[in-house]
Design a protein around this motif. Structure first.
Motif, mmCIF file in Angstrom:
data_model
loop_
_atom_site.group_PDB
_atom_site.id
_atom_site.type_symbol
_atom_site.label_atom_id
_atom_site.label_comp_id
_atom_site.label_asym_id
_atom_site.label_seq_id
_atom_site.Cartn_x
_atom_site.Cartn_y
_atom_site.Cartn_z
ATOM 1 N N GLN A 17 13.479 -1.175 7.396
ATOM 2 C CA GLN A 17 13.857 -1.133 5.988
ATOM 3 C C GLN A 17 14.360 0.271 5.743
ATOM 4 O OE1 GLN A 17 12.902 -3.984 3.691
ATOM 5 N NE2 GLN A 17 14.747 -3.041 2.911
ATOM 6 N N GLY A 18 15.662 0.455 5.778
ATOM 7 C CA GLY A 18 16.204 1.806 5.704
ATOM 8 C C GLY A 18 15.814 2.557 6.966
ATOM 9 N N GLU A 19 15.118 3.659 6.809
ATOM 10 C CA GLU A 19 14.683 4.494 7.939
ATOM 11 C C GLU A 19 13.275 4.141 8.416
ATOM 12 O OE1 GLU A 19 16.567 7.161 9.273
ATOM 13 O OE2 GLU A 19 18.192 6.309 8.063
ATOM 14 N N THR A 20 12.627 3.173 7.781
ATOM 15 C CA THR A 20 11.215 2.884 8.041
ATOM 16 C C THR A 20 11.013 1.493 8.622
ATOM 17 O OG1 THR A 20 10.662 4.271 6.122
ATOM 18 C CG2 THR A 20 8.928 2.832 6.947
ATOM 19 N N ALA A 78 1.396 5.477 12.138
ATOM 20 C CA ALA A 78 1.625 5.691 13.575
ATOM 21 C C ALA A 78 1.602 4.353 14.306
ATOM 22 C CB ALA A 78 0.580 6.647 14.147
ATOM 23 N N GLY A 79 0.685 3.458 13.918
ATOM 24 C CA GLY A 79 0.646 2.122 14.494
ATOM 25 C C GLY A 79 1.902 1.334 14.177
ATOM 26 N N VAL A 80 2.372 1.428 12.958
ATOM 27 C CA VAL A 80 3.602 0.734 12.557
ATOM 28 C C VAL A 80 4.774 1.178 13.431
ATOM 29 C CG1 VAL A 80 5.312 0.524 10.698
ATOM 30 C CG2 VAL A 80 2.891 0.239 10.186
ATOM 31 N N ASP A 81 4.847 2.469 13.699
ATOM 32 C CA ASP A 81 5.926 2.968 14.561
ATOM 33 C C ASP A 81 5.903 2.316 15.942
ATOM 34 O OD1 ASP A 81 6.951 4.623 12.599
ATOM 35 O OD2 ASP A 81 5.908 6.411 13.320
ATOM 36 N N ASP A 82 4.704 1.939 16.406
ATOM 37 C CA ASP A 82 4.535 1.279 17.711
ATOM 38 C C ASP A 82 4.423 -0.241 17.584
ATOM 39 O OD1 ASP A 82 4.518 3.742 19.013
ATOM 40 O OD2 ASP A 82 2.335 3.940 18.845
ATOM 41 N N GLU A 83 4.728 -0.781 16.392
ATOM 42 C CA GLU A 83 4.619 -2.211 16.098
ATOM 43 C C GLU A 83 3.197 -2.732 16.347
ATOM 44 O OE1 GLU A 83 7.815 -4.490 17.808
ATOM 45 O OE2 GLU A 83 9.308 -3.397 16.631
ATOM 46 N N ARG A 84 2.244 -1.956 15.845
ATOM 47 C CA ARG A 84 0.829 -2.328 15.899
ATOM 48 C C ARG A 84 0.295 -2.280 14.472
ATOM 49 N NH1 ARG A 84 -1.972 1.846 19.031
ATOM 50 N NH2 ARG A 84 -3.705 0.391 19.109
ATOM 51 N N LEU A 85 -0.273 -3.384 14.000
ATOM 52 C CA LEU A 85 -0.812 -3.464 12.638
ATOM 53 C C LEU A 85 -2.267 -2.985 12.669
ATOM 54 C CD1 LEU A 85 -0.329 -4.259 9.708
ATOM 55 C CD2 LEU A 85 -0.996 -6.599 10.320
ATOM 56 N N THR A 126 4.121 -22.487 1.501
ATOM 57 C CA THR A 126 3.052 -23.107 0.720
ATOM 58 C C THR A 126 1.785 -22.291 0.905
ATOM 59 O OG1 THR A 126 2.463 -24.575 2.549
ATOM 60 C CG2 THR A 126 4.012 -25.431 0.920
ATOM 61 N N LEU A 127 0.928 -22.316 -0.099
ATOM 62 C CA LEU A 127 -0.345 -21.607 0.008
ATOM 63 C C LEU A 127 -1.108 -22.145 1.208
ATOM 64 C CD1 LEU A 127 -1.501 -21.380 -3.710
ATOM 65 C CD2 LEU A 127 -0.284 -19.701 -2.346
ATOM 66 N N GLY A 128 -1.706 -21.246 1.963
ATOM 67 C CA GLY A 128 -2.450 -21.638 3.143
ATOM 68 C C GLY A 128 -1.613 -21.726 4.403
ATOM 69 N N SER A 129 -0.297 -21.541 4.300
ATOM 70 C CA SER A 129 0.556 -21.559 5.487
ATOM 71 C C SER A 129 0.117 -20.464 6.458
ATOM 72 C CB SER A 129 2.020 -21.291 5.129
ATOM 73 O OG SER A 129 2.567 -22.333 4.381
ATOM 74 N N SER A 130 0.202 -20.751 7.754
ATOM 75 C CA SER A 130 -0.062 -19.736 8.767
ATOM 76 C C SER A 130 1.136 -18.792 8.822
ATOM 77 C CB SER A 130 -0.253 -20.384 10.130
ATOM 78 O OG SER A 130 -1.426 -21.160 10.133
ATOM 79 N N VAL A 131 0.842 -17.498 8.875
ATOM 80 C CA VAL A 131 1.891 -16.484 8.945
ATOM 81 C C VAL A 131 1.572 -15.512 10.065
ATOM 82 C CG1 VAL A 131 2.535 -16.649 6.503
ATOM 83 C CG2 VAL A 131 0.779 -15.030 7.207
ATOM 84 N N GLU A 132 2.610 -14.799 10.510
ATOM 85 C CA GLU A 132 2.393 -13.752 11.507
ATOM 86 C C GLU A 132 3.306 -12.585 11.213
ATOM 87 O OE1 GLU A 132 3.024 -15.557 15.311
ATOM 88 O OE2 GLU A 132 5.028 -16.202 14.815
ATOM 89 N N VAL A 133 2.858 -11.408 11.648
ATOM 90 C CA VAL A 133 3.603 -10.186 11.376
ATOM 91 C C VAL A 133 4.951 -10.233 12.090
ATOM 92 C CG1 VAL A 133 2.677 -8.768 13.268
ATOM 93 C CG2 VAL A 133 3.366 -7.683 11.125
ATOM 94 N N SER A 134 5.941 -9.652 11.438
ATOM 95 C CA SER A 134 7.299 -9.557 11.968
ATOM 96 C C SER A 134 7.797 -8.163 11.631
ATOM 97 C CB SER A 134 8.180 -10.623 11.312
ATOM 98 O OG SER A 134 9.510 -10.490 11.695
ATOM 99 N N TRP A 135 8.135 -7.392 12.627
ATOM 100 C CA TRP A 135 8.517 -5.997 12.419
ATOM 101 C C TRP A 135 10.001 -5.887 12.096
ATOM 102 C CZ3 TRP A 135 4.443 -3.058 11.886
ATOM 103 C CH2 TRP A 135 3.236 -3.499 12.450
ATOM 104 N N ARG A 136 10.309 -5.231 10.968
ATOM 105 C CA ARG A 136 11.700 -5.071 10.530
ATOM 106 C C ARG A 136 11.922 -3.649 10.041
ATOM 107 N NH1 ARG A 136 13.384 -10.554 9.193
ATOM 108 N NH2 ARG A 136 12.256 -11.765 10.763
#
Length: 137
Positions: free
Chosen positions: A123-126, A20-27, A111-121
């Motif tokens: 994938q098919g219907e999900t 339900a959170g994913v549907d609202d782009e909330r992790l 590279t290991l230790g790189s800062s990352v952030e969520v990105s909503w995409r």
């Protein structure tokens, strides 16, 4: 020849708040009220102290790249057009680790230790929480 559809998630009563959170782009993730451990994936009890007093919290979606691997042969035919793609283990700021896919914003190699952030995409219907390397890492 057409590709099969992307496999979707199997939501259960325990994992439904996550999806339900994913549907609202909330992790979303769980936290144990007894020992304060961050819990992911969703469970019915804390794997640390076995308490069932779990609450859902929203993650910032920021973390560091703990590990990654390039996939050249997909395990499912629906992923053929994505190859090669990068699987990533991400350590989120809140204290849990998540397996996802890395979608790069640039041509640089992660590279290991790189800062990352969520990105909503989609994938098919999900809708899925994928991750990008932050440019200033």
């Amino acid at each position: 020849m057409s590709r099969p559809p992307f496999p979707g998630p199997t939501s259960t009563p325990i994992s439904e708040p996550f999806w339900a959170g994913v549907d609202d782009e909330r992790l979303m993730f769980q936290r144990c009220s007894a020992c304060e451990r961050a819990i992911f994936p969703a469970r019915g009890h804390c794997p640390g102290c076995w308490s069932q007093d779990l609450v859902w919290q929203e993650s910032t979606g920021r973390g560091t790249l703990a590990s990654f691997a390039a996939v050249h042969r997909p395990g499912h035919a629906a992923f053929t057009d994505l190859t090669p793609y990068t699987l990533a283990l991400v350590d989120l700021e809140e204290g849990f680790r998540m397996l996802s896919r890395l979608v790069e914003a640039s041509d640089s190699t992660p590279t290991l230790g790189s800062s990352v952030e969520v990105s909503w995409r989609m994938q098919g219907e999900t809708r899925l929480p994928l991750f990008t390397v932050k440019e200033n890492s």
